[in-house]
Structure formats: structure tokens, C-alpha cells
Design an enzyme around this catalytic site. Structure first.
Site, short mmCIF file in Angstrom:
data_model
loop_
_atom_site.label_atom_id
_atom_site.label_comp_id
_atom_site.label_asym_id
_atom_site.label_seq_id
_atom_site.Cartn_x
_atom_site.Cartn_y
_atom_site.Cartn_z
N GLU A 140 -31.35 9.58 5.81
CA GLU A 140 -31.47 10.61 5.42
C GLU A 140 -32.45 10.33 3.42
OE1 GLU A 140 -33.13 12.95 7.13
OE2 GLU A 140 -32.12 11.88 8.91
N LEU A 141 -32.55 9.34 3.26
CA LEU A 141 -32.31 9.16 1.72
C LEU A 141 -31.52 9.17 0.63
CD1 LEU A 141 -36.42 9.13 1.19
CD2 LEU A 141 -35.04 7.49 1.84
#
Length: 389
Positions: A140-141
Site C-alpha cells: 500500500e505504498l
């Protein structure tokens, strides 16, 4: 899987994986998504790559596939792996590194598990595709200086994260940066442009030509567009025109002489770092929700408690050193379990609810804690057995 408490009076249950994880539901969701998105979108991308491969500006893309996703491909639709192999063999696709189990292991104080999962993922990509990733996309970065430093120490040359204005201040996400404390290059997702496809496509009736015209006006060295792959046919259904948008987008972009395609690794190789990105460890960022921090998974007490329990199991699980128990523990680390427990309201709450198969967050919370309680007991019984030998 929604389960009843296991009776441990006769020792630990032998079918923990079948009890905890619902392969029937996983198969149903995976096959639906494969039919709506993975096959049609990948075939469109492959067709576009082959059409433009011999041009002076070929079409290029990158994919981030967790080890769990690849395992489910092999379990439910091995023909999808064959299609991805054909795509990778074009030479116009980069495969990104990440954690094997799409976990939050990068946030653990002890980074051994994070490194193990990243190396497991690299080994899986090598096994299937014959290559090892050199660009990293964390779950999710999720990003901070410590994560960037750890990823650099593992041999990656670049890392992706969200191009947040409070981090950039006056600067643009459309340049390459360098992480504070290491020499790894940081590529920033342009969320304004990316979210036009991911979230606003149906509201604005966006065409390939319109989107390409927006890109042509961006000033900078690179515009990093990064979306959930399921956007193409699953989140945005086929009848919205999203697949036709994908089909026509490359040629629409190439109408503009100032635009070319490049993979993240190529961007990192060509573009120098313009400045430094500084994200302190206690200010971790991500691409999730309006806050774009870790609160999608660690925003309430139930999430924090479950996260702590899972994290604290590491010592006992690794002491037992049993492949099945390790696999269960790592599957419990998948970030979705905590994501389903989020109790945010309004738009963010709607997004969390859309992705969850539970009827309410209370079902998600109760179910995960029930499983964690059972698994803790199972670990205790297993460790007691080993100590008797």
C-alpha cells in the site's frame, strides 16, 4: 474465514489452515476478478505492447504482484500465470518487489521478518519469471526513511510511494527524489492523475484522448501513474468503458511528441535525483484513505491490538520452526485483515466496506480475534509437544 472456536481439550487442531482460511470464497472472488479484470485487461495490454513494440516509443508497464496473489494464480487459474509470462517476455514489462504476504512487516521494530518476506517474494518472481525485481513497491505504498534505508540495503535501486504535498511542500511529484539517509531513488505516485482513473473515471466520463491531453500538459520529468489493477473491469465494470479506455490509451498518449512510456526502473536509471525526501519513522505515509498514512490498518484500538498480537507471535512461531505454522502466521499478517476492521466514516468507510466480505466491521474484528486466540493456543500446544521430546 468466519469460524467457531476450536476445542483444544484434546490438543491443537490439525486442520488449522482449512479452518482459518476460506479457499472456497477465495476461489470464487479470484475467478470472478480474473474473468472481469485479469484476463481481459492483460490481453489488452499485451495486444498494445505487441502493436507498438517496434515503434520508437513502445508501450511499457510495470506490475506489483504479491506472493499470495501468485500462489492463488497457481491454485485457481494457472493459465493466468501463462498469460503474465507472455506479457513479461515482451521485454516491455517490469515486475516490482514487495512483501510476499502483502503485510505490514516493514513497520515491525525487528526488521528480520520484513527482509525475509521481501526475499521470499524475490525468489518467487525468479522461480516463475526468471528475473529478480530491482524496484520496490511496499504494501500500500507504506514509506518512511527507515523503510527506504532497509530496502536500499537489500539491493533495490528505487522505491515507490505516494507524492504527498505535505512531504513535498513546494515541490512536484513529477521528479525523481532521493531518500533521506540512503541513496535509493524515490519515485512518487501522482495521485491526482492516478485517481482520475481509479476513482473518478465514471463520474467525469474520461476518454483516452482527454486523459492523454492532461498528461501532455504536465511539467516535470516523469508522471508515475499507479492504480489497483482491479480498476480495469472489477472496481470499474466493463460497461463503464474502462477496458476500451485502456485499449485506446497508449495510442492517444503517443499523439503527443513530449510523452513516452518507461518502467519505474528505467526512470530511476535515466533521471537524476533532484532533491531529498524526508519522512520520519513516526510519520509513515501510504496511498490509503484521505489521511494517506497507516491509519487504514492501525487507526483504532482493535486494529492496534490485533497487529500487536500478530507481531508478538514471531518469537514463538520461529522457535517452533514448522512450515505450516509459519505459513499460517504469515497469512495472518496480510494487511487486509486489519483493513476490514477499520471504522472510519463517509467516503473512506465506504471504500473499506466495498472491499470487505464481512457484513460489518464487528464481524471482522470478532472473527480475527477468535482466530488469533485459537492460533495462540495451537502454538502453545505445539511448543509443549516439542519440549517433551
Amino acid at each position: 474465514n468466519e469460524v467457531d472456536l476450536i476445542n483444544f481439550s484434546q490438543g491443537y487442531h490439525e486442520d488449522l489452515e482449512k479452518t482459518y482460511f476460506n479457499d472456497g470464497l477465495n476461489s470464487l472472488v479470484f475467478n470472478r476478478t480474473a474473468n472481469n479484470c485479469y484476463f481481459p485487461a492483460t490481453e489488452i495490454i499485451l495486444s498494445n505492447i505487441e502493436k507498438l513494440k517496434k515503434s520508437d516509443r513502445p508501450f511499457k508497464v510495470s506490475f506489483s504482484m504479491s506472493g499470495t496473489f501468485l500462489d492463488q494464480c497457481l491454485m485457481f487459474r494457472p493459465d493466468l500465470i501463462d498469460l503474465f509470462k507472455r506479457l513479461y517476455d515482451t521485454g516491455c514489462v517490469e515486475l516490482l518487489g514487495e512483501t510476499y504476504y502483502h503485510s505490514l512487516a516493514s513497520l515491525y521494530e525487528n526488521r528480520d521478518e520484513f527482509e525475509t518476506q521481501v526475499m521470499m517474494h524475490s525468489d518467487k518472481i525468479k522461480e516463475i519469471f526468471g528475473t529478480r525485481p530491482t524496484t520496490f513497491r511496499n504494501t500500500e505504498l507504506l514509506y518512511n526513511n527507515a523503510i527506504a534505508r532497509e530496502v536500499y540495503d537489500m539491493g533495490f535501486k528505487a522505491i515507490l510511494t505516494e507524492g504527498l504535498q505535505h512531504v513535498l511542500k513546494w515541490r512536484s511529484p513529477d521528479y525523481v527524489y532521493r531518500a533521506k539517509g540512503s541513496d535509493i531513488k524515490v519515485l512518487l505516485r501522482n495521485y491526482g492523475v492516478s485517481d482520475e482513473i481509479g476513482y473518478r473515471f465514471t463520474h467525469k466520463l474520461i476518454t483516452a484522448d482527454l486523459f492523454a491531453s492532461w498528461l501532455s500538459k504536465i511539467t516535470g520529468e516523469t508522471c508515475n501513474i499507479f492504480v489497483d489493477y482491479e480498476t480495469f473491469g472489477e472496481h470499474q465494470w466493463r460497461d463503464t468503458g474502462i477496458l476500451e479506455f485502456l485499449r485506446h490509451l497508449p495510442e492517444a498518449i503517443l499523439k503527443y511528441e513530449n510523452l513516452i512510456f518507461a518502467t519505474p526502473g528505467q526512470v530511476a536509471d535515466v533521471c537524476p535525483a533532484n532533491d531529498e525526501i524526508d519522512v520520519f519513522e513516526y510519520s509513515t505515509i501510504s496511498w490509503a484513505d484521505l489521511e494517506r498514512d497507516s491509519s487504514a490498518w492501525l487507526g483504532n484500538d482493535a486494529q492496534k491490538s490485533a497487529y500487536g498480537i500478530i507481531k508478538d507471535m514471531e518469537t514463538m512461531v520461529k522457535q517452533i520452526n514448522d512450515e505450516k505454522f509459519l505459513r499460517i502466521w504469515r497469512n495472518l499478517q496480510t494487511s487486509d485483515h486489519l483493513y476490514f476492521m477499520c471504522n472510519k466514516w463517509l467516503g473512506d468507510g465506504d471504500v473499506h466496506g466495498y472491499f470487505s466480505h464481512y457484513s460489518s466491521i464487528w464481524r471482522a474484528i470478532g472473527n480475527l480475534f477468535m482466530i488469533l486466540h485459537d492460533f495462540q493456543k495451537a502454538l502453545g500446544y505445539k511448543l509443549a509437544e516439542l519440549n517433551k521430546r
